[in-house]
Write an enzyme that holds these catalytic residues in place. Structure first.
Site, PDB file in Angstrom:
ATOM      1  N   HIS A  48     -22.123 -29.792   8.710  1.00  0.00           N
ATOM      2  CA  HIS A  48     -23.327 -28.929   9.071  1.00  0.00           C
ATOM      3  C   HIS A  48     -24.517 -29.747   8.252  1.00  0.00           C
ATOM      4  O   HIS A  48     -25.571 -30.140   8.798  1.00  0.00           O
ATOM      5  CB  HIS A  48     -23.442 -27.576   8.937  1.00  0.00           C
ATOM      6  N   ASP A  73     -27.450 -25.330   2.019  1.00  0.00           N
ATOM      7  CA  ASP A  73     -26.822 -24.320   2.010  1.00  0.00           C
ATOM      8  C   ASP A  73     -25.679 -23.943   0.704  1.00  0.00           C
ATOM      9  O   ASP A  73     -24.946 -22.994   0.612  1.00  0.00           O
ATOM     10  CB  ASP A  73     -25.736 -24.305   3.124  1.00  0.00           C
ATOM     11  N   GLU A  76     -26.631 -20.440  -1.140  1.00  0.00           N
ATOM     12  CA  GLU A  76     -26.539 -19.480  -0.377  1.00  0.00           C
ATOM     13  C   GLU A  76     -24.839 -19.202  -0.162  1.00  0.00           C
ATOM     14  O   GLU A  76     -24.607 -17.950  -0.129  1.00  0.00           O
ATOM     15  CB  GLU A  76     -27.150 -19.494   1.021  1.00  0.00           C
ATOM     16  N   ASP A  77     -24.235 -20.392   0.278  1.00  0.00           N
ATOM     17  CA  ASP A  77     -22.886 -20.092   0.521  1.00  0.00           C
ATOM     18  C   ASP A  77     -21.592 -20.291  -0.275  1.00  0.00           C
ATOM     19  O   ASP A  77     -20.610 -20.346  -0.198  1.00  0.00           O
ATOM     20  CB  ASP A  77     -22.486 -20.663   1.862  1.00  0.00           C
ATOM     21  N   ASP A 139     -32.260 -27.709  10.383  1.00  0.00           N
ATOM     22  CA  ASP A 139     -31.192 -26.879  10.189  1.00  0.00           C
ATOM     23  C   ASP A 139     -31.246 -26.071  11.525  1.00  0.00           C
ATOM     24  O   ASP A 139     -30.142 -25.760  12.064  1.00  0.00           O
ATOM     25  CB  ASP A 139     -31.676 -26.145   8.971  1.00  0.00           C
TER      26      ASP A 139
END
Length: 709
Positions: A48, A73, A76-77, A139
């Site tokens: 991604h 990301d 966040e992840d 995104d």
């Protein structure tokens, strides 16, 4: 070739080798952080951010943008912190990554609030660095391309709806037409899959059937342009966006067969004068459709888009749209403001129209400081991003661009904030109209101001743009908030007294509990919310007193009204309540306390036991010497009528604010006059009406009470 190798090859076309090494390092860091994670599709998660970076490479964005895309990301992840990103890649990259990270999934924040706060955070970051917006669009574009992998249909529809209402319009504001079209079509596919499938099939069949016809038109256009000295002009064809076909069918109630301009033609020439020369040549070649010519070169769209648009009749009798533009205009139409971020992130080279496009997005950031409720914030964003625009004229012929649905008040604030603050009424196409009047394209508007006028809370109910709403909230300021807070405190004391409690008897723990549940820190915030109608005083009182034994209600006096000097108190324009007559108060959200005459048509419909019903009465000495009231006179129609009636009213020292004609009787022998007059109270109005009824030219005279809107 691996995905990272393909990205590296694409980037090498415009970035130096040293920058490629930096990007390689970001890729390895992201790959390691996301190790073991997969997307809903089952593919490794790293694909991604890698695809987002690849999209930005297609747009030829700079190294920090590509690096931030690869890392967007991670915070966040994964367990990686923002501080670790800052230490490894620097503050610039950390700022971009932070702007793209969602608000944490706190239990006390619901999904609507979390999405609103996340988008607010994105806008604040973009205010300092607009690369954040472009990375977010890349995104969202990849997420929409892979949306089918999400198993829950409701979640897919929610993401598609958000894309259609926020991210596609942002693309449009930035002039990013290809991204806008793809986001719209993908969202349309998930929101209305059956309609999308049927329309796609019909469009494909239509294109196949008209291929020879299209080729014939292109040859005719090229030949005509060559004869006009424009042999170097390029001619392109384009299919209409599937979503826009759907919108056109819905708005105009058309079948697919009735949509005529499905295939369009584009002529690209060297310079601006050649655009008009090509337009003349096209109108010689094909018959132009009346009222279907738009000059977006002389009047560009708010996102910087420029072209000439004309609709003509093709040789087989079908209407087709032609767009004519220069090569520079075509670059802006295809890539919008993104073209200015390829090698640098400044906006000095933007023209006035493009700066205005950024300014309109920047205006949304100001809503953050005002901290409205999440639902209101998102709704205001959608209004301000709406692609539907209109063009309104000032008295001198200057063109003002406003979103569809904007009012005369929005126009006033678009002219100048001082004009908006003092706006009393508008003249629209020669007719005097209230500031709440909605405008249409082509309207010519003049604003009348008054030095004693200042913004009131109820203006927010008909202010549609972020600019006007932000200014109104700002100008209401300390004075308006102080008045609303004072009213709120009185309302709360009154509600507490009715259940046998007093303000000073409430335990601090109870205050703290109520304030905490409503995200407030001080009592003044609670009083302000009560005064502006955002909370109901009876509910707040019961919450505060629920853990103490009630002594039984006590008799409370009504709130005293001394005019509308308090910004939180509004005398309703539907009935124009007057001193010395019975009145009632209704607490209305974002309007404060709205006072009605007891004779108002709304009174029988109100539930007196409702928490929004407030007992009010006039102060012995009302605040204003002149209160407005509406009257209607049915008169014999003869020359000099208005002079005669006006003189009778003026002789009683009563001012006439407005006077309008409202229809005529049989054979025009009678006419109705609708007037707004200023009187000190109801006795003065009754005396005026009695005197008017005695005039031989006046058949009837009465106070006008209308149903509130």
């Amino acid at each position: 070739m691996t995905a990272i190798a393909a990205l590296r090859r694409k980037l090498s076309a415009y970035l130096p080798p040293a920058r490629l090494e930096e990007i390689d390092g970001a890729y390895r860091y992201s790959e390691n952080a996301h190790l073991g994670q997969t997307r809903a599709s089952g593919k490794p998660f790293i694909m991604h951010p890698l695809t987002v970076a690849d999209i930005l490479a297609d747009w030829r964005f700079d190294t920090p943008s590509i690096v931030a895309a690869l890392l967007h990301d991670v915070v966040e992840d994964t367990p990686v912190t923002l501080e670790q990103i800052r230490q490894t890649f620097g503050g610039d990259i950390a700022y971009l990554v932070d702007g793209l990270s969602k608000i944490g999934r706190l239990e006390e924040i619901d999904r609507e609030q979390r999405e609103a706060e996340t988008f607010r955070k994105l806008l604040l970051a973009a205010a300092s660095d607009w690369r954040v917006i472009f990375i977010k669009l890349a995104d969202r574009l990849h997420n929409m391309r892979t949306l089918s992998a999400i198993p829950l249909p409701a979640r897919r529809r929610a993401i598609a709806a958000e894309t259609l209402s926020i991210y596609a319009p942002i693309s449009d504001r930035l002039g990013f037409a290809p991204v806008r079209d793809e986001l719209q079509n993908l969202a349309f596919h998930h929101l209305h899959p059956y309609r999308h499938r049927i329309l796609a099939k019909a469009l494909k069949q239509s294109a196949t059937g008209s291929r020879q016809h299209i080729k014939q038109i292109v040859e005719q256009i090229r030949e005509k342009l060559a004869n006009a000295g424009l042999a170097d002009a390029a001619v392109e064809t384009r299919k209409k966006n599937l979503y826009s076909i759907h919108q056109k069918m819905e708005s105009k109630n058309l079948s697919f067969a009735q949509v005529e301009d499905i295939v369009g033609f584009r002529v690209i020439v060297g310079g601006r004068p050649e655009c008009y020369l090509a337009m003349g040549a096209m109108h010689e070649l094909f018959l132009p459709a009346p009222s279907r010519f738009k000059d977006y070169i002389a009047i560009p769209k708010s996102n910087g888009y420029q072209s000439l648009h004309t609709t003509v009749m093709s040789p087989v009798g079908i209407r087709v749209e032609l767009q004519i533009r220069t090569r520079a205009m075509h670059e802006v139409a295809e890539h919008g403001l993104a073209a200015h971020w390829i090698y640098k992130q400044q906006s000095e080279d933007l023209d006035d129209t493009q700066r205005e496009a950024l300014a309109r997005l920047s205006s949304l950031v100001r809503l953050h400081a005002e901290n409205p409720a999440p639902g209101e914030f998102l709704e205001q964003v959608k209004v301000d991003l709406s692609p539907a625009e209109m063009y309104v004229l000032t008295p001198t012929g200057e063109i003002i661009t406003l979103p569809h649905g904007a009012t005369a008040l929005d126009f006033a604030y678009a002219i100048h904030t001082d004009v908006g603050d003092k706006a009393e009424r508008a003249t629209i196409n020669g007719q005097r109209m209230p500031m709440a009047s909605r405008l249409n394209t082509g309207d010519q508007v003049a604003i009348e101001t008054h030095p004693d006028i200042s913004p009131l809370p109820h203006w927010l109910s008909y202010a549609k743009t972020a600019r006007s709403r932000s200014r109104i909230r700002s100008r209401i300021g300390a004075a308006g908030r102080e008045g609303a807070a004072s009213l709120g405190e009185k309302l709360l004391k009154k509600s507490l007294a009715q259940i046998g409690a007093r303000n000073e008897e409430i335990a601090e723990a109870q205050w703290h509990s109520l304030l905490g549940r409503n995200n407030m820190k001080e009592k003044s915030e609670l009083y302000l919310a009560l005064g502006l109608g955002k909370m109901l005083p009876d509910i707040a009182a019961r919450e505060l007193a629920r853990h103490r034994a009630a002594r039984g209600g006590s008799e409370t006096k009504p709130l005293l009204i001394a005019g509308s000097g308090n910004a939180a108190i509004k005398l309703s324009p539907c009935c124009h309540p007057l001193p010395f007559e019975p009145i009632i108060g209704v607490l209305k959200k974002d309007h404060g306390l709205v006072v009605h005459s007891s004779l108002c048509p709304i009174v029988p419909k109100l539930n007196r036991r409702s928490q929004k019903w407030i007992e009010v009465a006039w102060h012995e000495k009302p605040g204003s010497p002149a209160y407005r009231s509406a009257i209607v006179l049915e008169c014999k129609n003869f020359p000099g009528l208005i002079t005669s009636v006006s003189a009778a009213i003026s002789n009683r020292d009563i001012n006439i604010v407005t006077c309008n004609f409202d229809g005529a009787g049989a054979e025009h022998s009678t006419i109705n006059l609708e007037m707004i007059v200023e009187v000190p109270g109801k006795p003065a109005l009754d005396s005026l009406l009695a005197a008017l009824k005695k005039m031989p030219e006046v058949l009837t005279a009465h106070r006008h009470l209308r149903e509130p809107k």
